[in-house]
Write an enzyme that holds these catalytic residues in place. Sequence first.
Site, PDB file in Angstrom:
ATOM      1  N   ASP A  96      40.150  35.222  26.427  1.00  0.00           N
ATOM      2  CA  ASP A  96      41.587  35.447  26.597  1.00  0.00           C
ATOM      3  C   ASP A  96      42.122  36.505  25.643  1.00  0.00           C
ATOM      4  OD1 ASP A  96      42.140  33.800  28.698  1.00  0.00           O
ATOM      5  OD2 ASP A  96      42.907  32.138  27.499  1.00  0.00           O
TER       6      ASP A  96
ATOM      7  N   GLN B 283      43.465  25.393  29.205  1.00  0.00           N
ATOM      8  CA  GLN B 283      44.004  25.916  30.458  1.00  0.00           C
ATOM      9  C   GLN B 283      45.088  25.020  31.030  1.00  0.00           C
ATOM     10  OE1 GLN B 283      42.998  29.172  31.418  1.00  0.00           O
ATOM     11  NE2 GLN B 283      42.392  28.727  29.317  1.00  0.00           N
TER      12      GLN B 283
ATOM     13  N   GLU C 109      38.291  30.954  38.255  1.00  0.00           N
ATOM     14  CA  GLU C 109      38.727  32.064  37.408  1.00  0.00           C
ATOM     15  C   GLU C 109      37.854  32.130  36.150  1.00  0.00           C
ATOM     16  OE1 GLU C 109      42.879  33.474  35.197  1.00  0.00           O
ATOM     17  OE2 GLU C 109      42.544  31.369  35.673  1.00  0.00           O
ATOM     18  N   HIS C 110      37.760  31.017  35.432  1.00  0.00           N
ATOM     19  CA  HIS C 110      36.932  30.919  34.228  1.00  0.00           C
ATOM     20  C   HIS C 110      35.847  29.863  34.439  1.00  0.00           C
ATOM     21  CE1 HIS C 110      41.112  31.845  32.770  1.00  0.00           C
ATOM     22  NE2 HIS C 110      40.455  32.862  32.245  1.00  0.00           N
TER      23      HIS C 110
ATOM     24  N   HIS D  59      38.226  66.462  69.360  1.00  0.00           N
ATOM     25  CA  HIS D  59      37.290  66.417  68.237  1.00  0.00           C
ATOM     26  C   HIS D  59      36.042  67.240  68.565  1.00  0.00           C
ATOM     27  CE1 HIS D  59      39.737  63.114  66.758  1.00  0.00           C
ATOM     28  NE2 HIS D  59      38.939  62.926  65.721  1.00  0.00           N
TER      29      HIS D  59
ATOM     30  N   HIS E 121      48.741  25.773  30.142  1.00  0.00           N
ATOM     31  CA  HIS E 121      49.397  26.967  30.685  1.00  0.00           C
ATOM     32  C   HIS E 121      50.548  26.617  31.614  1.00  0.00           C
ATOM     33  CE1 HIS E 121      47.563  30.705  29.459  1.00  0.00           C
ATOM     34  NE2 HIS E 121      46.357  30.238  29.629  1.00  0.00           N
TER      35      HIS E 121
END
Length: 422
Positions: free
Chosen positions: A353, A251, A319-320, A412, A254
């Site tokens: 992934d 990661q 996230e992971h 109404h 990235h």
Amino acid sequence: MQWIENGDLSFLDNRGMNGFLEYEKAVREIIAKVRVNGDKALLSYTKQFDHVDLETLHADSEHIATAYRDLPGTFIEVIKEAAGNIRSFHEKQKPDSWDVTHADGSRLGQRVTPLDAVGVYVPGGTAAYPSSVLMGAIPALVAGVKRIVLVSPPQKNGEISDGVLAAANEIGIKEIYQVGGAQAIAALAYGTETIKPVDKIVGPGNIYVTAAKKEVFGTVAIDSLAGPSEIVILADDSANPDWLAADLLSQAEHDPLSMAILVTTSKSLGKAVESHIQKQVRSLPRAEIAKKSLDDFGKIILVEDYDDGIKTVNKLAPEHLEIVVTNPEQILPEVRHAGAIFIGAYSSEPVGDYFAGPNHIIPTNRTARYSSPLSVESFVKRSSIIQYSFEAMQNNGRKIAEFARYEGLEAHARAIEKRIQE
């Protein structure tokens, strides 16, 4: 990597959407020019930002066929199998319409319909991400979306990467445009002479892409405001430090803003992982990116026990999340906030992934506290069905009118009372 032994997670305050402010002005200008100048603005920005002088925004159909033929056959087979796994997983997510008629003749239900048109953004330029094609488009196909538009910036050779085109070809995506950045998001939201607007935009991108998605939200729907990638590994002495180091680096490579965190009950494991990272990072092609990420956002958090570790994980809402402990099944039920959870030593994050089937477009920046990965449900909408019979109106009309009058909405109440038989 920074060691944290006092439970201080204040570093999370520096992440999130705060960094958007410096990009928003530039993004607004790009969007405004695309709205006024259409294709001309897209071609101009592609030349300015991607250094490619395009003659057309359309991806060349001949190049699509050539890309599929020219890629190694083994890789094409991998794309095919990954696409099959992703489709199989998402087929199980399809929501159902339902309809119930009660004894008094009233009918209530839910109708599920797919969106008409979706734009899938696939990052490009310096790298190619065919996996993002599969993850962004397959759930939309399963949902029944009729028009799926793929946009991706051209590489230095002036064309979208072969891998991206081959993945699109494999799953039947035909409407492909070679444009990226904030200008591509503007085109998908507002349309140009060539690109017709869509109803929702999904897919990861850089901070300009994300800021543009934020700007057009409301005109179109978006999947999320995705930040840099994150991984948290909860591990004990049973884990292999060499493997954990590799997963953290997967990661970190990235983006310089990516966050890689080890949460562990074992100081010796933390030191071993740190040592293996230092050895492994030297040989990575993206070593400088990984080093920057780990220097700025890499953490080793030492916790007292599993309970403390679980509390830390839930605060991080990553996230992971990898759970690599002696008995992960005991911990899993206590994890409340994580986008994707990888259980056991062999469930390395890249499995998700690329290949396993669950989506890799996952909430970041602690938004896993309240949001979910991209799914089939991301591409459908629900309509409520309400049908009242004569009997149902007579039985319930006065109650409805009373409710309306309490809120001060006399019209109404009268609309209901006109239907009540004295």
